[in-house]
Design a protein around this motif. Sequence first.
Motif, PDB file in Angstrom:
ATOM      1  N   ALA A 465       7.087   7.061   4.982  1.00 28.70           N
ATOM      2  CA  ALA A 465       6.429   6.087   4.113  1.00 28.70           C
ATOM      3  C   ALA A 465       4.940   5.948   4.444  1.00 28.70           C
ATOM      4  O   ALA A 465       4.247   5.100   3.880  1.00 28.70           O
ATOM      5  CB  ALA A 465       7.129   4.731   4.244  1.00 28.70           C
ATOM      6  N   HIS A 466       4.444   6.767   5.349  1.00 27.17           N
ATOM      7  CA  HIS A 466       3.043   6.682   5.780  1.00 27.17           C
ATOM      8  C   HIS A 466       2.110   7.144   4.658  1.00 27.17           C
ATOM      9  O   HIS A 466       2.312   8.223   4.089  1.00 27.17           O
ATOM     10  CB  HIS A 466       2.848   7.561   7.013  1.00 27.17           C
ATOM     11  CG  HIS A 466       1.482   7.496   7.603  1.00 27.17           C
ATOM     12  ND1 HIS A 466       1.152   6.628   8.610  1.00 27.17           N
ATOM     13  CD2 HIS A 466       0.355   8.186   7.313  1.00 27.17           C
ATOM     14  CE1 HIS A 466      -0.128   6.799   8.923  1.00 27.17           C
ATOM     15  NE2 HIS A 466      -0.629   7.733   8.147  1.00 27.17           N
ATOM     16  N   VAL A 467       1.097   6.344   4.338  1.00 25.95           N
ATOM     17  CA  VAL A 467       0.160   6.657   3.247  1.00 25.95           C
ATOM     18  C   VAL A 467      -1.236   6.875   3.812  1.00 25.95           C
ATOM     19  O   VAL A 467      -1.868   5.964   4.325  1.00 25.95           O
ATOM     20  CB  VAL A 467       0.121   5.528   2.191  1.00 25.95           C
ATOM     21  CG1 VAL A 467      -0.853   5.887   1.070  1.00 25.95           C
ATOM     22  CG2 VAL A 467       1.514   5.270   1.624  1.00 25.95           C
ATOM     23  N   GLU A 468      -1.703   8.103   3.728  1.00 27.48           N
ATOM     24  CA  GLU A 468      -3.085   8.439   4.080  1.00 27.48           C
ATOM     25  C   GLU A 468      -3.848   8.554   2.767  1.00 27.48           C
ATOM     26  O   GLU A 468      -3.293   8.952   1.739  1.00 27.48           O
ATOM     27  CB  GLU A 468      -3.109   9.763   4.834  1.00 27.48           C
ATOM     28  CG  GLU A 468      -4.406  10.065   5.529  1.00 27.48           C
ATOM     29  CD  GLU A 468      -4.302   9.992   7.049  1.00 27.48           C
ATOM     30  OE1 GLU A 468      -5.311  10.302   7.700  1.00 27.48           O
ATOM     31  OE2 GLU A 468      -3.248   9.617   7.568  1.00 27.48           O
ATOM     32  N   SER A 469      -5.136   8.210   2.780  1.00 25.14           N
ATOM     33  CA  SER A 469      -5.883   8.235   1.513  1.00 25.14           C
ATOM     34  C   SER A 469      -7.374   8.425   1.765  1.00 25.14           C
ATOM     35  O   SER A 469      -7.837   8.460   2.911  1.00 25.14           O
ATOM     36  CB  SER A 469      -5.645   6.930   0.739  1.00 25.14           C
ATOM     37  OG  SER A 469      -6.012   5.815   1.527  1.00 25.14           O
ATOM     38  N   MET A 470      -8.091   8.552   0.678  1.00 20.10           N
ATOM     39  CA  MET A 470      -9.534   8.752   0.729  1.00 20.10           C
ATOM     40  C   MET A 470     -10.173   8.018  -0.438  1.00 20.10           C
ATOM     41  O   MET A 470      -9.619   8.010  -1.535  1.00 20.10           O
ATOM     42  CB  MET A 470      -9.809  10.258   0.633  1.00 20.10           C
ATOM     43  CG  MET A 470     -11.265  10.644   0.737  1.00 20.10           C
ATOM     44  SD  MET A 470     -11.470  12.434   0.463  1.00 20.10           S
ATOM     45  CE  MET A 470     -10.639  13.107   1.886  1.00 20.10           C
ATOM     46  N   ALA A 471     -11.308   7.372  -0.181  1.00 20.14           N
ATOM     47  CA  ALA A 471     -12.019   6.665  -1.240  1.00 20.14           C
ATOM     48  C   ALA A 471     -13.518   6.961  -1.134  1.00 20.14           C
ATOM     49  O   ALA A 471     -14.042   7.180  -0.038  1.00 20.14           O
ATOM     50  CB  ALA A 471     -11.768   5.163  -1.162  1.00 20.14           C
ATOM     51  N   VAL A 472     -14.174   6.960  -2.290  1.00 23.50           N
ATOM     52  CA  VAL A 472     -15.612   7.239  -2.348  1.00 23.50           C
ATOM     53  C   VAL A 472     -16.318   6.006  -2.871  1.00 23.50           C
ATOM     54  O   VAL A 472     -15.926   5.435  -3.900  1.00 23.50           O
ATOM     55  CB  VAL A 472     -15.913   8.444  -3.268  1.00 23.50           C
ATOM     56  CG1 VAL A 472     -17.399   8.774  -3.244  1.00 23.50           C
ATOM     57  CG2 VAL A 472     -15.083   9.658  -2.853  1.00 23.50           C
ATOM     58  N   PHE A 473     -17.386   5.601  -2.188  1.00 21.70           N
ATOM     59  CA  PHE A 473     -18.182   4.430  -2.589  1.00 21.70           C
ATOM     60  C   PHE A 473     -19.620   4.878  -2.819  1.00 21.70           C
ATOM     61  O   PHE A 473     -20.222   5.542  -1.984  1.00 21.70           O
ATOM     62  CB  PHE A 473     -18.114   3.347  -1.504  1.00 21.70           C
ATOM     63  CG  PHE A 473     -16.717   2.859  -1.242  1.00 21.70           C
ATOM     64  CD1 PHE A 473     -16.174   1.844  -2.023  1.00 21.70           C
ATOM     65  CD2 PHE A 473     -15.946   3.437  -0.262  1.00 21.70           C
ATOM     66  CE1 PHE A 473     -14.891   1.396  -1.812  1.00 21.70           C
ATOM     67  CE2 PHE A 473     -14.649   3.006  -0.031  1.00 21.70           C
ATOM     68  CZ  PHE A 473     -14.111   1.979  -0.814  1.00 21.70           C
TER      69      PHE A 473
END
Length: 476
Positions: A465-473
Amino acid sequence: MSDLNDKQSLYPPDWLEVESLDLDAQGVAHRPDGKVVFIDGALPFEWVTANTHRKKNNWEQASLTAVHRESPQRVRPGCPHFGLHSGACGGCKMQHLHVGAQVAVKQRVLEDNLWHLGKVKAETLLRPIEGPAWGYRYRARLSVRHVIKKGTVLVGFHERKSRYVADMEVCPVLPPHVSAMLMPLRALIAAMDARDTCPQIELACGDSVTALVLRHLEPLSSDDLARLRAFAAEHGVQWWLQSKGPDTVKLLDEGGAQLSYALPEFGITMPFKPTDFTQVNPHINRVLVSRALRLLEVQNNERVIDWFCGLGNFTLPLATQAREVLGIEGSETLVARSRENYESNQAQMPAGRALAATDFVARNLFEMTPEMLVADGVADKWLVDPPREGAFALAKALADLEQARIGAEGAGPLPAGAEGWTPPQRIVYVSCNPATLARDAGLLVHLAGYRCTAAGMVNMFPHTAHVESMAVFERA
């Protein structure tokens, strides 16, 4: 609740319709009165019956007893030790769900967290980063227990919701050669004098070296050392010994190949020690680094700061593109290792392709202030890759500077020297916890003057259930 009641009238009253999955991979259903039921083992769109084992005023926790209408996304688990049965391994939670559906669930978790916790909606959803669903786990901490009553030694992960070690013979998420080693490891420990005082084996695979770190509470006998050497020769592994804390880890025998992994797109090789933090999934890590740098769009005239830089997993690739790089990390030991990695890669760079000037600094990043941020100087771009706790102090320092700059009500004064300081134009934030990413995104978007231009999930840990992610600002 009328729709639910209408549907419910078509089925027996004890049947529940599963609507979604929560972060712990439990099915979420509602009783006709609106009460939430979390059901272990149930999948979205299924009609099930379940046995409640915990009740609160607003919710219940239950275990699946029968599936009456099965989800088309339900699949046969790839591991014999996965399941809801007594003694089942607790290392994975989603093997019964098609891996494509797992990715969709995790993407939804990311979007829900960003909106509900940070009131942020990404302008663009990035395509999920996916890789092999099996044999991907190059790092693992395996518990070891000599179970006298059973007359055996167990080596593996813990049972579901239990402190007991699962009786595992194989593990399909480990590399095949490591999975095949589980039973020989059990036999090895069982034959050792120290079978009762070796609680853990830590696995670290590089591109060509498999390292095993044996935690031992008492000094090992010469016979046990001989047994370890014979096992290493037979199975092609490198033994490390750990008598106390992480700083006591040492090679059983000096020499041999060095533990390392490559980032071939950037011509970088990263040496590491088996207890250093590296990503569990090297296939995904290569894609992750490539996408992060592509999204950052670093130019050769720009200065970049890599926050929470670790061993330099992003820092050294950044140094192939930028004018100047600063890597900041909380651990003095990791900073020293980053410098070593930088110097060894610099020495191996082909003529005319030197790495950019790069410095590494050790600092407690959970105590950042606007003053410290200004002292680090102006950077065109930031790469942020924090642990599960996120980067709250860093985001807040940036927000406080922006609020002071625009003279917002209640804002403090600009720190000395901040008049000429400018915030980064773009930030790429790599996260291993969607809740802390959402919290920090809220600060960046609502107080620090940024837009969230893109976000997407990274399936670093399939079947969990581990959620890795990436976001751009982007600076608004």
